[in-house]
Structures are given as C-alpha cells and as structure tokens.
Design a protein around this motif. Sequence first.
Motif, PDB file in Angstrom:
ATOM      1  N   TRP A 123     -14.485  58.588  71.753  1.00  0.00           N
ATOM      2  CA  TRP A 123     -13.907  57.604  70.824  1.00  0.00           C
ATOM      3  C   TRP A 123     -14.791  57.504  69.589  1.00  0.00           C
ATOM      4  O   TRP A 123     -16.019  57.476  69.694  1.00  0.00           O
ATOM      5  CB  TRP A 123     -13.839  56.254  71.516  1.00  0.00           C
ATOM      6  N   GLY A 124     -14.190  57.469  68.402  1.00  0.00           N
ATOM      7  CA  GLY A 124     -14.986  57.269  67.202  1.00  0.00           C
ATOM      8  C   GLY A 124     -14.364  57.891  65.970  1.00  0.00           C
ATOM      9  O   GLY A 124     -13.220  58.368  65.985  1.00  0.00           O
ATOM     10  N   HIS A 125     -15.122  57.882  64.892  1.00  0.00           N
ATOM     11  CA  HIS A 125     -14.654  58.384  63.604  1.00  0.00           C
ATOM     12  C   HIS A 125     -14.173  59.828  63.739  1.00  0.00           C
ATOM     13  O   HIS A 125     -14.839  60.673  64.343  1.00  0.00           O
ATOM     14  CB  HIS A 125     -15.787  58.318  62.580  1.00  0.00           C
ATOM     15  N   GLY A 126     -13.002  60.100  63.183  1.00  0.00           N
ATOM     16  CA  GLY A 126     -12.463  61.450  63.205  1.00  0.00           C
ATOM     17  C   GLY A 126     -11.728  61.812  64.480  1.00  0.00           C
ATOM     18  O   GLY A 126     -11.289  62.960  64.624  1.00  0.00           O
ATOM     19  N   MET A 127     -11.571  60.856  65.396  1.00  0.00           N
ATOM     20  CA  MET A 127     -10.888  61.166  66.649  1.00  0.00           C
ATOM     21  C   MET A 127      -9.418  61.465  66.384  1.00  0.00           C
ATOM     22  O   MET A 127      -8.837  60.996  65.406  1.00  0.00           O
ATOM     23  CB  MET A 127     -11.017  59.996  67.622  1.00  0.00           C
TER      24      MET A 127
END
Length: 264
Positions: free
Chosen positions: A16-20
Amino acid sequence: MKATAGLEFYDLTAVWGHGMPEWPSSVGLRVNPVLYHAKDGVSVAEFDGIMHRGTHMDAPVHVTEDWPTLTGYELWRFFGTGVAVSIPKQRWEVITAEDLENARPRIRPGDIVMINTGAHRLFGDNDDYYAYSPGLYDEAAQWLVDRQVKLVGIDTNALDHPLGTKLISHGPGPSHPHLMDEYRAETGREAMDDFPHWEPAHKILMGNGIPGIENVGGDIDEITGKRCTFMAFPWRWTEGDGSGVRVVAVVDPVGTFRIEQGTA
C-alpha cells in the motif's frame, strides 16, 4: 513467511502506498510527507484518497443505500479457520458454484475462504488485471451464502466479475464502453446479456453479513491448498464505506496435516 513458536505466518496483503495500482476511474492516492527527521526529529506523512484500493473490504452501504457501514459487520467474522483454494481462471472467466463445490480442501460451513485464481500475479496498473480479470458472479456468491461461510477473500480487483461493474453499462457506467465491443467480438454475445446484474456478488454476500476482501495477494500461493487460521480487521470507522485490511494466514504444520488427512 515468518515462523515463530512452531507457527508459520503469511501476509496476503498487497503493498500500500504512493503509486499503487488503482481501480479504473478511481481518484488517485496522494501521499505527502509533512515532517522529516532532519528538520523535525520525527517522520509524519498525510494522505488523500479513498479506502477502496489495494487489499481492502467494502461495507454493505458501499453498494446499497441504508445498509450497514463498516462497523455493522460482526467481529467474529474476521478471525477463524478456513481454506485457501485454487480455482485457476483466465481472461473474463466466471467462477462457478461447481468450481467452489469441487475445490480442495473442501469448503465447510463457518469457513473463511480465500480464492486464488492466479490473477494476483498480474496485480499492477494494467488492463489485464482490472478490465480482463476473472471473477465471482451471482451463482457462486449464492453458493457461498448457502454454505454459510464466514468471510470471503479473492485475488482479483473486485468481488464481482469486471463485466458486472460500472466498467460497462451498470450503475454510473459505462466507464469502459469499449469492453462491450471487445466482448461481442470475442464471444459473439452481448456483455449485458451475459452479465445483466450490477455487482451481484457484492450484494448477495454483504447482504447476508459476509465480508468480502478484494485484491488479496502477497503470499497466497504459499498457503493455497491448505487449511489455515485467518485474520483481517477493518478500521472501527462508524461511517466507513470501505477499509484497507492487513490479511494474515497462520499455519500450524502439525495441526494442519492432521486436519487434512481426515477431511481431504
């Protein structure tokens, strides 16, 4: 996998996170670091985005007005024994009641069920995962309700087959009208004839109090074919329409072997 006290732990959660990867047409996730160790002595980030991303579950109110929010699920449904079953499927194939009936280990009443279609290996920002994946539909969802399972997880982008969503002419769709033309060219049939219902697996499962987890992945291949203990708890968000979850499977190698020898 991590082992401790004789038990083996497996993470079935997507990163999970930025750019997912995102469901098509969803608002993108924005993660912004606001405090830094070099400047502030601590690390803090804020994020802006919906909860329907990565490994998550929907609340019943997500699909039907006036149905319960996240806290309407009963807690006992998020922990217990169950099975991870292999039901390999290809582009646009439907998981059937027969597939579930024939799955091994056998799905028992009260089980948590994790379905491995193989689609999680395509997880990414691509059409193969989001537009062309296999999935559940009304028949399989009703079979799971009739079998009185506790919780369902699947390694596809949604509980429902993509052609049962707003990608085609359901609800606020079509967001991807070209898929109807592609389906007609590929099968000679109309997608809306073969998939006339809007998200029936969502409505059938959640309408019967059964949580459904989407985008299961991680170590799922390592536990497929086994009876495990599962745990996955959403946020205690009283108005929540969905929540990311960390899905964990625990295997007791000795205990699992005894169970399977007696029931397979």
